[in-house]
Design an enzyme around this catalytic site. Structure first.
Site, PDB file in Angstrom:
ATOM      1  N   PHE A 139       0.730  -1.139  -0.017  1.00 36.17           N
ATOM      2  CA  PHE A 139       0.143   0.207   0.282  1.00 36.17           C
ATOM      3  C   PHE A 139       0.874   1.498  -0.226  1.00 36.17           C
ATOM      4  CE2 PHE A 139       1.022  -0.366   4.434  1.00 36.17           C
ATOM      5  CZ  PHE A 139       0.461   1.432   4.796  1.00 36.17           C
ATOM      6  N   LYS A 140       2.235   1.459   0.344  1.00 36.47           N
ATOM      7  CA  LYS A 140       2.508   2.481   0.718  1.00 36.47           C
ATOM      8  C   LYS A 140       3.781   3.096  -1.184  1.00 36.47           C
ATOM      9  CE  LYS A 140       3.661   1.214   4.671  1.00 36.47           C
ATOM     10  NZ  LYS A 140       4.833   1.472   5.610  1.00 36.47           N
ATOM     11  N   ASP A 141       3.062   2.008  -2.142  1.00 34.61           N
ATOM     12  CA  ASP A 141       3.327   3.052  -3.457  1.00 34.61           C
ATOM     13  C   ASP A 141       2.190   4.023  -3.513  1.00 34.61           C
ATOM     14  OD1 ASP A 141       5.445   1.051  -4.332  1.00 34.61           O
ATOM     15  OD2 ASP A 141       3.610  -0.923  -4.748  1.00 34.61           O
TER      16      ASP A 141
END
Length: 477
Positions: free
Chosen positions: A114-116
């Site tokens: 999800f950090k992307d």
């Protein structure tokens, strides 16, 4: 839109100024001076937008010093087809597991986490600001697993940017390490620290709090202390609500509320949800899921925040949440207490090692909608197995923590959205343990694990880190 420091001793700054700053000059975290409110017609106007258009609209409420055409270009590149498949964030029903349960697919990006979604935005926005102002930036960050690889893949080969990423030696999965350490770009510096994530985070804070060193070496941050990342994450909460309410009639949408479950260690992702809720997004409850390092669960159940030492921080099978001091909690406590009371009570945390918020526990639950729960290794295995057997979906152990807590707290009549943390392929050992055998990893993952790795090992030493940055940092001509 201006941003101010939680500590109240720094001048206000614009979005682009704050974007490059990391920690505020007074050691605090940037927060919006005022939170923009969603009009009643905003969500209906946004319902037909694709993800790029929605991100431009939501981020634009905060990034008022970036011309709209420029912001649209930044966002279009960040979420382009070469980085994310359409629709960028899919909503995956899990009704076979529990009616009303759904998975918000946040792991479709380059590093399968999800950090992307936030980091790809920063990877375009920060170089844009640097080029506009003729500056360079040395990004200093700490990662417990996914932030590091997302940041490095977003900034690799970017002009005017170097990344110094600290990670706890031996505390990440094989895929997480390979995604970071296999990068050979000269502007990427992987630093393995002999310690836990909280030690890495403490080193980052120490250097950021040294104003002279920070200025001399143009240090900035892209982990969740960067408010630009939080704002980019708020977009997918809006997107998820819009998709969940697509099947609801126009007359009922105003009363359509969802519960959102967020696996959380550093309080960044769930703070983004809190920001969206504070803007007026119809989120009923924010359900925080922790692993055995359950400091945040203790806060929202007892009212007392008591960070643990490095020695007390457990190594678990959901390693990205092996955190015992949540950086972003400061932003929420600032809002909870108000600026004046915050200063004195936050100081007590530094002095005594704990913060007693029992007098605000009702407010946290009733006004801000926070609920929490803890998941264990046994729970993770059971959740992975159940979701796979009943819905045919593979989930990673962090998302399994979210599913575990969601199933405990779900209430009939309220759709419950679990925010995905990563793809299961990043944590094959735990998935294999849960299922009694793991699916064949994608060819891309097999190739990744075979690549040569590049890493610098240091002790948990501020002096060692300073020396390394002094030798390798970018400087303006």
């Amino acid at each position: 839109m201006q941003f101010i420091s939680t500590r109240g001793q720094a001048p206000s700054a614009s979005f682009t100024e704050t974007l490059l700053m990391g920690l505020e000059p007074d050691g605090g975290l940037a927060v919006p001076a005022s939170i923009p409110k969603l009009r009643a017609d905003h969500c209906e106007e946004w319902r037909s937008l694709d993800y790029v258009e929605l991100a431009t609209a939501v981020i634009g409420l905060f990034a008022t010093d970036i011309p709209e055409a420029d912001l649209r270009g930044i966002v279009s590149t960040a979420y382009g087809a070469d980085r994310f498949p359409t629709p960028v964030v899919p909503l995956k029903p899990l009704d076979d597991v529990a009616p009303g349960l759904a998975l918000v697919g946040l792991s479709e990006g380059p590093t399968m986490a999800f950090k992307d979604l936030a980091m790809q935005f920063l990877g375009q926005a920060i170089p844009y600001v640097l080029a506009r102002e003729g500056r360079v930036l040395n990004i200093l960050g700490a990662t417990s697993g996914d932030t590091g690889s997302a940041a490095e893949h977003a900034f690799r080969a970017q002009e005017g940017v170097s990344v110094f990423m600290l990670s706890p030696a031996g505390r990440m999965s094989n895929v997480q390490r390979a995604q970071m350490y296999s990068l050979a770009d000269p502007n990427i510096h992987n630093i393995a620290v002999d310690g836990v994530f909280d030690d890495c985070q403490a080193l980052v804070k120490a250097l950021n709090n040294d104003a002279a060193f920070k200025a001399e070496h143009s240090l900035g941050a892209v982990n969740s202390i960067n408010i630009g990342r939080i704002i980019a994450q708020a977009v997918y909460y809006v997107w998820a609500w819009l998709r969940a309410s697509d099947g609801v009639g126009p007359e009922e949408r105003g009363a359509f509320h969802v519960d959102v479950v967020v696996p959380s260690g550093n309080f960044g992702n769930i703070y983004a949800g809190h920001l969206a809720r504070s803007m007026g997004l119809p989120i009923r409850r924010l359900i925080l899921a922790t692993n055995e390092n359950n400091v945040l669960d203790e806060l929202f159940t007892s009212g007392v925040y008591r960070p643990r030492s490095a020695a007390e921080t457990l190594a678990t099978s959901s390693p990205s949440m092996d955190i015992s001091r949540a950086s972003n909690l400061e932003r929420f406590v600032w809002q909870l207490l108000g600026p004046e009371e915050f200063v004195s009570r936050w100081a007590s945390l530094e002095e005594s090692g704990s913060l007693d918020l029992t007098d605000r526990l009702r407010v946290m639950h009733e006004d801000y909608g926070f609920v929490s729960g803890t998941s264990t290794h046994k729970d993770r295995l059971a959740a992975i197995a159940r979701v796979h057997a009943e819905a045919g979906v593979l989930i990673d152990p962090h998302t399994a923590d979210g599913v575990t807590v969601a199933l405990r707290h779900m209430e009939q009549g309220y759709p419950t959205l679990v925010m995905e943390t990563a793809l299961a392929a990043k944590f094959a050992e735990t998935v294999e343990e849960a299922l009694g055998g793991a699916p064949e990893p994608p060819i891309s993952v097999q190739e990744l694990l075979g690549k040569e790795q590049h890493i610098i090992e240091i002790p948990n030493s501020e002096d060692e880190l300073r020396a390394l940055i002094t030798r390798s940092a970018l400087h303006r001509d």
